[in-house]
Design a protein around this motif. Sequence first.
Motif, PDB file in Angstrom:
ATOM      1  N   GLN B 119      42.276  38.251  41.998  1.00  0.00           N
ATOM      2  CA  GLN B 119      43.523  38.733  42.600  1.00  0.00           C
ATOM      3  C   GLN B 119      44.259  39.692  41.675  1.00  0.00           C
ATOM      4  O   GLN B 119      44.874  40.665  42.134  1.00  0.00           O
ATOM      5  CB  GLN B 119      44.429  37.546  42.970  1.00  0.00           C
ATOM      6  CG  GLN B 119      43.905  36.706  44.142  1.00  0.00           C
ATOM      7  CD  GLN B 119      44.087  37.410  45.491  1.00  0.00           C
ATOM      8  OE1 GLN B 119      43.870  38.610  45.631  1.00  0.00           O
ATOM      9  NE2 GLN B 119      44.464  36.634  46.497  1.00  0.00           N
ATOM     10  N   ALA B 123      45.010  42.644  43.758  1.00  0.00           N
ATOM     11  CA  ALA B 123      46.384  42.578  44.273  1.00  0.00           C
ATOM     12  C   ALA B 123      47.280  42.011  43.185  1.00  0.00           C
ATOM     13  O   ALA B 123      47.721  40.863  43.249  1.00  0.00           O
ATOM     14  CB  ALA B 123      46.429  41.686  45.530  1.00  0.00           C
ATOM     15  N   ARG B 126      50.249  39.612  43.329  1.00  0.00           N
ATOM     16  CA  ARG B 126      50.088  38.211  43.755  1.00  0.00           C
ATOM     17  C   ARG B 126      49.924  37.316  42.527  1.00  0.00           C
ATOM     18  O   ARG B 126      48.902  37.362  41.850  1.00  0.00           O
ATOM     19  CB  ARG B 126      48.877  38.082  44.675  1.00  0.00           C
ATOM     20  CG  ARG B 126      49.068  38.813  46.007  1.00  0.00           C
ATOM     21  CD  ARG B 126      47.891  38.603  46.946  1.00  0.00           C
ATOM     22  NE  ARG B 126      48.175  39.171  48.255  1.00  0.00           N
ATOM     23  CZ  ARG B 126      48.808  38.504  49.238  1.00  0.00           C
ATOM     24  NH1 ARG B 126      49.168  37.256  49.055  1.00  0.00           N
ATOM     25  NH2 ARG B 126      49.047  39.098  50.392  1.00  0.00           N
ATOM     26  N   HIS B 199      43.623  33.262  54.282  1.00  0.00           N
ATOM     27  CA  HIS B 199      43.078  34.625  54.184  1.00  0.00           C
ATOM     28  C   HIS B 199      43.957  35.637  54.915  1.00  0.00           C
ATOM     29  O   HIS B 199      44.165  36.752  54.436  1.00  0.00           O
ATOM     30  CB  HIS B 199      41.645  34.667  54.736  1.00  0.00           C
ATOM     31  CG  HIS B 199      40.652  34.021  53.824  1.00  0.00           C
ATOM     32  ND1 HIS B 199      39.337  33.839  54.173  1.00  0.00           N
ATOM     33  CD2 HIS B 199      40.772  33.522  52.565  1.00  0.00           C
ATOM     34  CE1 HIS B 199      38.694  33.252  53.180  1.00  0.00           C
ATOM     35  NE2 HIS B 199      39.540  33.046  52.196  1.00  0.00           N
ATOM     36  N   GLY B 202      46.435  36.906  52.831  1.00  0.00           N
ATOM     37  CA  GLY B 202      46.012  37.678  51.666  1.00  0.00           C
ATOM     38  C   GLY B 202      45.706  36.843  50.430  1.00  0.00           C
ATOM     39  O   GLY B 202      45.504  37.389  49.340  1.00  0.00           O
TER      40      GLY B 202
END
Lengths: 423, 423
Positions: B119, B123, B126, B199, B202
Motif C-alpha cells: 500500500q 497508495a 493509506r 477491496h 481500496g
Amino acid sequence: MTIASTEPLTRAACEQADAQDPLAGYRSEFALPEGVIYLDGNSLGALPRAAVERGGTVLAEEWGRDLIGSWNKNHWFELPVRIGEKLNRLLGGGDGGCVATDTTSVNLFKALAAALRIQAEDAPERTVIVSERENFPTDLYITEGLIELLGAGHELRLIDAPGELDGALGADVAVVLLTQVNYRTGALWDMVETTRRIHDAGALAVWDLCHSAGAVPISLAGDGADFAVGCTYKYLNGGPGSPAFIWASSRHLGRAVSPLSGWWSHAKPFDMAPGYAPAADARKFLVGTQPILSMATMEVGVDLALSVDQDALRAKSLELTGLFIRLVEERLPGHPLTLITPREERLRGSHVSFRHPEGYAVMKALIDQGVIGDYREPEVLRFGVTPLYLGYADIWDAVETLRRVLDDELWRAPAYQTREAVT
Amino acid sequence: MTIASTEPLTRAACEQADAQDPLAGYRSEFALPEGVIYLDGNSLGALPRAAVERGGTVLAEEWGRDLIGSWNKNHWFELPVRIGEKLNRLLGGGDGGCVATDTTSVNLFKALAAALRIQAEDAPERTVIVSERENFPTDLYITEGLIELLGAGHELRLIDAPGELDGALGADVAVVLLTQVNYRTGALWDMVETTRRIHDAGALAVWDLCHSAGAVPISLAGDGADFAVGCTYKYLNGGPGSPAFIWASSRHLGRAVSPLSGWWSHAKPFDMAPGYAPAADARKFLVGTQPILSMATMEVGVDLALSVDQDALRAKSLELTGLFIRLVEERLPGHPLTLITPREERLRGSHVSFRHPEGYAVMKALIDQGVIGDYREPEVLRFGVTPLYLGYADIWDAVETLRRVLDDELWRAPAYQTREAVT
C-alpha cells in the motif's frame, strides 16, 4: 593435557587418553548409530537417549491424555521461562534475563531492534550496525531486513577481518553484531575484550552464540554483553530446529522493547485486554505459542549441558581439536588441505575446518565411509568436535578414514560429484 | 439435517444420529482418554493416534539414526513447503503460496508488514489498519508493535461491532485485519462478501484463520483474500504449539517483502552469500530453522483434515453447535446463561459460548465432571465442537453434565473459586 604435543601420536595413546577422560561417561547418554563417527554436532547435535522417552511422554500422556490441562498441570506455560533460566545459568547470564523461544533469526530481529531503539533514545546520531562479512548469512540478512523495514537512516557496515573492528567503530556505530565462534572457520572472538572495545566506542554488543553455547564456557554478564541469541540444536543437543534463545543484560532488560509484541509477551496474557503492555522480565521477548513437543524434548539436552563442568568440557574440546589438526598435518602430508581454523587455542572454538579444492566430493566420500562431517562453501570440510560423545580414538579413526579417502582418491567416484542441499 | 429442529430431543435420537453419521469413523483416529468429553479442540486439538508413531520415528530414526542426513534423506528441508502446499489445498489457496512456519503472531507481523508496504507503494496516503476490538488480543498487540517500529504515520482503528466496518473504511485505510471466527463468541465473518467490501474501499484484507481452519470450508483464492495466517493446533490437531502458516494471494506473492528476512527465505540459502535475495515463492516467508519434531508430527493432523469432505464437516459442525444451543435452552431454563454465539448458521463458526456470572467456577466444576471446555474473560463458557471426534450423544451428555453442575450448584465448591492460568 592428556596427549602432550611432544608425544608420538599413536592410536594406543588415544585409547589411553580415552581411558583417563573424566567426561567419557557422557557417551552413553547419547544414542549414536553403530559404525559412525559423528563430527557434525556443530550442525545438529546427537540424540540424548532420555529425549526419546521425554518426547513420547509429551505426545501420549501430556498431549493425548491431559490435553488442554497440560498447560498448567504439565507446566507447558513455564517451559520458555524455565528453560530460559537454565540457559541463563549455563551462559553466565547473571541478573540478565533469558527465554527459550522462536528461532535464532527471529530472536536476532528482536535483539537488534531493541538495541537500536535504546541507542536511538540515548545517542540518535548512532545509526550504523557493524558486523563481519564472514558472519553466518542469516545474521546479515536479518539485519538488512530490519534496516529496510525501519526506513532510511540505518546502515550495515561489514568488516572483512577481525583486525578491522576498531577501525569500523566510529562515532556513528549503534550496535556491533558478532558471532562468537565463526560457523566456517571456527575462529573464536574474545568476548570480554571485544565487548570492552565496543563499549569504549559507545556501541552495544549483540552476540550470536550459535556455535559456542554448550561448547565454550560463556559468561555473558561477566563479559559485559548487551544482548545475546543462539540456537539449541548444535552443542546443546536439543533436536532438529529446537527453539532458540534470547538474552538481555540486566542493564537493558527493563527498558528493552521487542517489536514482535505477541500475546505471550504481555504482562497479563490471559486478561485478553485489547491494549498491549509488555512483561517486565525476559518474557517480553516471547511472541506466540511455542512448539511444545520440540521445546520439552530440547530441555533434555539443556539439562545434560548444565550437568557438565564447562572448564573440563573446554579442556577436552581443545585437546580433540588440537589432536585433529596435528593428525591431519602429520599423517596426511602432500594433500591440498589448508587449515582455516586458528591454531592458537584462545582463538579456537570447537570445530576444525580445512579447505580442499574438491571439498564437496571429499566430504561425500568421507560420509559414505562412516565419518560424518559437513561441507560449507567454498571448499570447506568442517569437523565438529563435541566432547560429550567423542573420544580421542574417534578423532584418530576419523583422520585415518580421511587419509584413505584422499590417498585412494575415493572422492573421484561419480556419485560424489553431484550437489544437493547440505546443512 | 439428522436431528430436525421439530423433533423432540432425546438421547436416543442423538444415538440414532451418531449411527447415521458419515464422519463417525474419524473418532477412532484420535487417542482420547476414557470418560472425557473433549470440547476444547478449538484451543488444543486432540492427539491423532498416528502422531505418536510419527513423533517416535522422527526422534529415534530420523534424528537419532540418520542425524544430519535427515535434512535431505527424510526431507526435513521440504517440510515447511510440503505442509504449506497441503494447507494451500485445504484452504482453497489456488495459485497463492503457503508455508508452514513460526507462530501465528510472527506470521501476522510478516503479513501486515508486506501488506502495508504494498500500500505504501501503491497508495501512500493509506496508513490505517482497521481491526476489531474483540479480535484475539495478539492480533492487536502485533499490529501495535509493528506500527510503533515503523515510526509515526500508521494508526490502528478498532471497530466495536461488525456493523461498524463500512463506516471505518475511509480513504486512509491500508489494511483490514479480521479473524474469520471470533475466539470468544464464535461469530463468523462472511469472507467473500467482507473482502469485496474491503477491496471496494481500496484496502487489503488480511485474514486470521486460527478459529476457522479445519472447522469451516475456506476458499482463500475464490473469496479474494490478500494474505492469511493461522495456527494448526486447534481444529487441525497438529499438537501443542505446532507451527503456524502464512499464505499470500498470487496477486501479491511475487512482490511481497517479508521483513524477517532470515536465511530460509533466501533464494539460495546454501550459497551462504553475504547479500540477501528472497525466494520468489512462498518460501520468502520462512525465516530460520523450524522445530522439526513438532512440524513433522503436525503433518499427521493436516493429512487427516485434508482427507475429510469439508462440506460434510461443516454440516455436522452446524448440527452439533445447533444441538448444543437448543439443548441448553430447552433443558437448562432458569439458569443465568446468555448465548453470545450467533444463532444464524451462516454467522456461526464451530464453537458455542455462553456467559454465566460464575463462568470461571462453573467451567472448573464441569471439567472435574469430565466435560472439558474452557473459560474466557469475561464470564464466558466456551465449548468447541470438533466434528471429527465428537458425536451427537457426546453433546447430549455434555449438556446434561452442565445441567447437573448448575442444578446441584457444584461450582460453589471452594476449590473452584481460585483462578489459575487458563488457555
